[in-house]
Structures are given as structure tokens and as C-alpha cells.
Scaffold this motif. Structure first.
Motif, short mmCIF file in Angstrom:
data_model
loop_
_atom_site.label_atom_id
_atom_site.label_comp_id
_atom_site.label_asym_id
_atom_site.label_seq_id
_atom_site.Cartn_x
_atom_site.Cartn_y
_atom_site.Cartn_z
N VAL A 100 10.19 -3.25 2.61
CA VAL A 100 11.56 -3.12 3.12
C VAL A 100 11.59 -2.32 4.43
CG1 VAL A 100 13.90 -2.31 2.64
CG2 VAL A 100 12.52 -3.28 0.80
N TYR A 101 10.95 -1.14 4.44
CA TYR A 101 11.06 -0.29 5.63
C TYR A 101 10.35 -0.91 6.84
CZ TYR A 101 10.54 3.50 8.92
OH TYR A 101 10.56 4.24 10.08
N HIS A 102 9.07 -1.25 6.67
CA HIS A 102 8.32 -1.80 7.80
C HIS A 102 8.69 -3.25 8.09
CE1 HIS A 102 5.74 1.68 8.40
NE2 HIS A 102 5.64 1.79 7.09
N GLY A 103 9.20 -3.96 7.09
CA GLY A 103 9.56 -5.37 7.28
C GLY A 103 10.96 -5.59 7.80
N TRP A 104 11.90 -4.70 7.46
CA TRP A 104 13.30 -4.92 7.82
C TRP A 104 13.85 -3.90 8.80
CZ3 TRP A 104 15.86 -5.82 2.33
CH2 TRP A 104 15.15 -6.84 1.67
N VAL A 105 13.22 -2.74 8.91
CA VAL A 105 13.80 -1.64 9.69
C VAL A 105 12.89 -1.19 10.84
CG1 VAL A 105 14.73 0.70 9.62
CG2 VAL A 105 15.05 -0.82 7.65
N ALA A 106 11.66 -0.85 10.52
CA ALA A 106 10.78 -0.17 11.48
C ALA A 106 10.49 -0.99 12.73
CB ALA A 106 9.47 0.22 10.79
N PHE A 107 10.52 -2.31 12.62
CA PHE A 107 10.13 -3.13 13.77
C PHE A 107 11.09 -2.98 14.96
CE2 PHE A 107 12.93 -5.95 11.41
CZ PHE A 107 13.67 -6.57 12.40
N TYR A 108 12.27 -2.41 14.71
CA TYR A 108 13.19 -2.15 15.81
C TYR A 108 12.73 -0.98 16.68
CZ TYR A 108 16.82 -5.25 13.90
OH TYR A 108 17.53 -6.34 13.45
N CYS A 115 3.59 -2.19 12.22
CA CYS A 115 4.35 -2.75 11.09
C CYS A 115 3.49 -3.75 10.32
CB CYS A 115 5.62 -3.44 11.60
SG CYS A 115 6.86 -2.33 12.31
N ALA A 116 2.74 -4.58 11.06
CA ALA A 116 1.86 -5.55 10.41
C ALA A 116 0.77 -4.83 9.60
CB ALA A 116 1.22 -6.46 11.46
N ASP A 117 0.20 -3.77 10.17
CA ASP A 117 -0.84 -3.01 9.46
C ASP A 117 -0.29 -2.39 8.17
OD1 ASP A 117 -2.59 -3.67 11.48
OD2 ASP A 117 -2.39 -1.75 12.53
N ALA A 118 0.94 -1.88 8.23
CA ALA A 118 1.56 -1.28 7.05
C ALA A 118 1.80 -2.33 5.97
CB ALA A 118 2.87 -0.60 7.43
N GLN A 119 2.19 -3.54 6.38
CA GLN A 119 2.41 -4.60 5.41
C GLN A 119 1.10 -4.99 4.72
OE1 GLN A 119 5.27 -5.39 4.57
NE2 GLN A 119 6.68 -5.16 6.28
N ARG A 120 0.02 -5.00 5.49
CA ARG A 120 -1.28 -5.30 4.88
C ARG A 120 -1.65 -4.22 3.87
NH1 ARG A 120 -6.32 -8.03 5.11
NH2 ARG A 120 -7.19 -7.35 3.14
N GLN A 121 -1.39 -2.97 4.20
CA GLN A 121 -1.65 -1.88 3.27
C GLN A 121 -0.80 -2.03 2.01
OE1 GLN A 121 -0.93 2.05 4.83
NE2 GLN A 121 -1.44 3.06 2.90
N GLY A 122 0.46 -2.42 2.21
CA GLY A 122 1.34 -2.65 1.06
C GLY A 122 0.82 -3.74 0.15
N PHE A 123 0.26 -4.81 0.75
CA PHE A 123 -0.32 -5.89 -0.05
C PHE A 123 -1.52 -5.38 -0.85
CE2 PHE A 123 -3.64 -9.10 -0.47
CZ PHE A 123 -2.99 -10.05 -1.23
N ASP A 124 -2.42 -4.66 -0.19
CA ASP A 124 -3.63 -4.18 -0.86
C ASP A 124 -3.29 -3.27 -2.04
OD1 ASP A 124 -5.20 -5.56 0.93
OD2 ASP A 124 -5.53 -3.84 2.25
N VAL A 125 -2.34 -2.35 -1.81
CA VAL A 125 -1.95 -1.44 -2.89
C VAL A 125 -1.24 -2.21 -4.00
CG1 VAL A 125 -0.50 0.54 -3.50
CG2 VAL A 125 -1.80 0.56 -1.37
N GLY A 126 -0.39 -3.14 -3.62
CA GLY A 126 0.35 -3.92 -4.62
C GLY A 126 -0.57 -4.70 -5.54
N ILE A 127 -1.58 -5.33 -4.99
CA ILE A 127 -2.54 -6.07 -5.80
C ILE A 127 -3.32 -5.12 -6.71
CG2 ILE A 127 -4.68 -7.40 -5.72
CD1 ILE A 127 -2.26 -9.10 -5.15
N SER A 128 -3.68 -3.97 -6.18
CA SER A 128 -4.51 -3.03 -6.95
C SER A 128 -3.76 -2.39 -8.11
CB SER A 128 -5.07 -1.94 -6.03
OG SER A 128 -4.04 -1.09 -5.55
N VAL A 129 -2.44 -2.22 -7.98
CA VAL A 129 -1.66 -1.57 -9.05
C VAL A 129 -0.91 -2.58 -9.91
CG1 VAL A 129 -1.41 0.55 -7.72
CG2 VAL A 129 0.40 -1.18 -7.62
N GLY A 130 -1.09 -3.87 -9.66
CA GLY A 130 -0.46 -4.89 -10.48
C GLY A 130 0.94 -5.29 -10.06
N GLU A 131 1.41 -4.81 -8.89
CA GLU A 131 2.72 -5.20 -8.37
C GLU A 131 2.55 -6.44 -7.49
OE1 GLU A 131 5.73 -3.94 -8.90
OE2 GLU A 131 5.14 -2.28 -10.17
N THR A 132 2.12 -7.54 -8.13
CA THR A 132 1.74 -8.73 -7.36
C THR A 132 2.93 -9.40 -6.67
OG1 THR A 132 1.90 -10.10 -9.35
CG2 THR A 132 -0.26 -9.18 -8.80
#
Length: 251
Positions: A100-108, A115-132
Motif C-alpha cells: 500500500v505505502y510504496h505502491g500507492w503513496v510513496a511513488f509521488y 519503490c520497486a525495490d521495496a515491493q520486491r522485499q515485500g514479495f520475498d517476506v510475504g512468501i517466507s511468512v505465508g502471506e502469499t
């Protein structure tokens, strides 16, 4: 804050996320209910998402620089609060907050590549903790911001195929559809003399996803492909279908 109120805030946050894709007109109402409860009852981990959602609501469609800066300040403050007070015990919240933050707000206000790097980090963490489910929302955003940031198209295409393989493995139809849109567009940009290649991974066709945000994304991708192919009138035709109130419509 007691557990009953905390669960109520979490409920409104979850409903707001669902409504964004299915019934966008309810998004602002649900977000404001979450923030209202927090202001009245006190702050908890799920309150942070409510404030970040609220920041995204204020930013959306706002053409005033001051309005965008003020809304971004709310989102940044909420993220700072989460990192200081809740990050250690609630790592599972990171994928959704980053989406939400990096995808909808921070890019302004921040560089697109960050922002792209943060989204990649969000994906990696999401997969690792089961928030697929949320992880794949980060994946979609990662591809999008990598595209707008000017990352090499072949690099993005490889990343899309990687995400698509996982989306098929986890049977995430939303990710399959949006990633397939990007794949078609990027394939067309790489080789404008050839029609956009079909997704070799047999991605979703989009049936059953005819909500407003899906329609906006479809028309924007069609416009991009038409413009790159030299069909300016067709590009204009698709852009006219994008509502002015949507974030992409404002662009």
C-alpha cells in the motif's frame, strides 16, 4: 486497546483491501472507519494499515502538490511508527504495508526504483511468512514500478515469468491476470513488428475478473501497446475508457 476493538480495526482493514478490487466505492468509507476506531480506542498493529490506506485515499486523484505532500507525510509517519513499535513482533504485516505505502503513496515523493525495490522485499517476506496473497500484490507492483523506472525490458520479462510460475503454483488468478497483461505489453515493446506473444505459462484469461480496476488496467495496457505500434487513434480510444478519477486516469 482491547482485543475486540483491535479485531474490529483488522476487519475494516481487510474489507478495505477487498473492496479496492471488488467495490472501490466502499474503500474510503471502510478506511475512515478503521481510522476513526483507532483515534477513539487507541493504536495497535492493524491501525498502521488503516493510516496508510487513509494516506493512499488522500493521494488518489489529488492534483495539489501540498495535498500530496501532506498525505504522503501521514503515510510515512505511519510506516515510521510501525517500524519502531510493531515491526519486531509483526513481520507478517510488512508485505501488506509495503504494497500500500510504496505502491500507492510513496511513488509521488520517492524514486520509482526505491519503490520497486521495496515491493520486491515485500514479495520475498510475504512468501517466507505465508502471506502469499499479499506477496503477489507486491509482485505486481514490483513489475509495474520496474517498468516505469526504466529497468531493461528483458530483465522485467524474466522476472514476470518467475512470478507467473509461482502464481500458477499457488493458483493466484489475480496475479496471473495482471502479470500476463504486463507480459503482453512488454513483449510488444520488445518486438513491435510481431504481435504480443502469448504467455508461455498459460496465464489466466481474465474471465470472472470484470471489476473496475481490472478494466482500467486492461485499457491502459491496450493503449500502451497501440501507441508503441503507431496506432495513435486506437491508443486515444482506449485511454478515453480510463475513468478520470482513477490514478492511471489522472496520469
Amino acid at each position: 486497546i482491547n482485543s475486540e476493538r483491535a479485531n474490529a480495526i483488522k476487519f475494516y482493514d481487510l474489507m478495505a483491501t477487498v473492496s479496492y478490487f471488488i467495490k472501490p466505492e466502499m474503500f474510503a468509507f471502510l478506511v475512515c472507519r478503521s481510522v476513526q476506531l483507532t483515534m477513539r480506542e487507541g493504536i495497535c498493529n492493524d491501525s498502521i494499515l488503516g493510516f496508510v490506506h487513509y494516506s493512499a485515499t488522500l493521494v488518489s486523484g489529488n492534483k495539489l502538490v501540498k495535498g500530496i505532500r501532506d498525505a504522503s507525510r501521514i503515510g510515512k509517519s505511519a510506516m515510521s511508527c510501525w517500524k519502531k513499535r510493531f515491526h519486531a513482533m509483526h513481520t507478517h504485516s510488512l508485505p501488506h504495508l509495503y504494497d500500500v505505502y510504496h505502491g500507492w503513496v510513496a511513488f509521488y515523493t520517492e524514486p520509482l526504483q526505491s519503490c520497486a525495490d521495496a515491493q520486491r522485499q515485500g514479495f520475498d517476506v510475504g512468501i517466507s511468512v505465508g502471506e502469499t496473497g499479499t506477496a503477489f500484490l507486491d509482485a505486481i507492483q514490483h513489475v509495474g514500478y520496474s517498468f516505469w523506472a526504466g529497468v531493461k525490458l528483458h530483465t522485467i520479462l524474466e522476472k514476470i515469468d518467475y512470478y507467473l510460475e509461482l502464481a500458477l503454483l499457488y493458483n493466484n488468478e489475480l496475479a496471473q491476470e495482471y502479470l500476463s497483461m504486463f507480459r503482453g505489453t512488454i513483449s510488444a515493446l520488445i518486438d513491435r513488428s510481431q504481435p504480443a506473444r502469448k504467455n508461455k505459462l498459460n496465464g489466466a484469461t481474465g474471465e470472472g475478473m470484470q471489476h473496475s480496476n481490472h478494466s482500467v488496467a486492461t485499457n491502459v495496457h491496450r493503449a500502451l501497446q497501440a501507441y508503441w505500434s503507431g496506432h495513435n487513434e486506437r491508443c486515444h480510444h482506449y485511454l478515453e475508457k480510463v475513468p478520470k478519477g482513477s490514478p492511471l486516469g489522472e496520469e
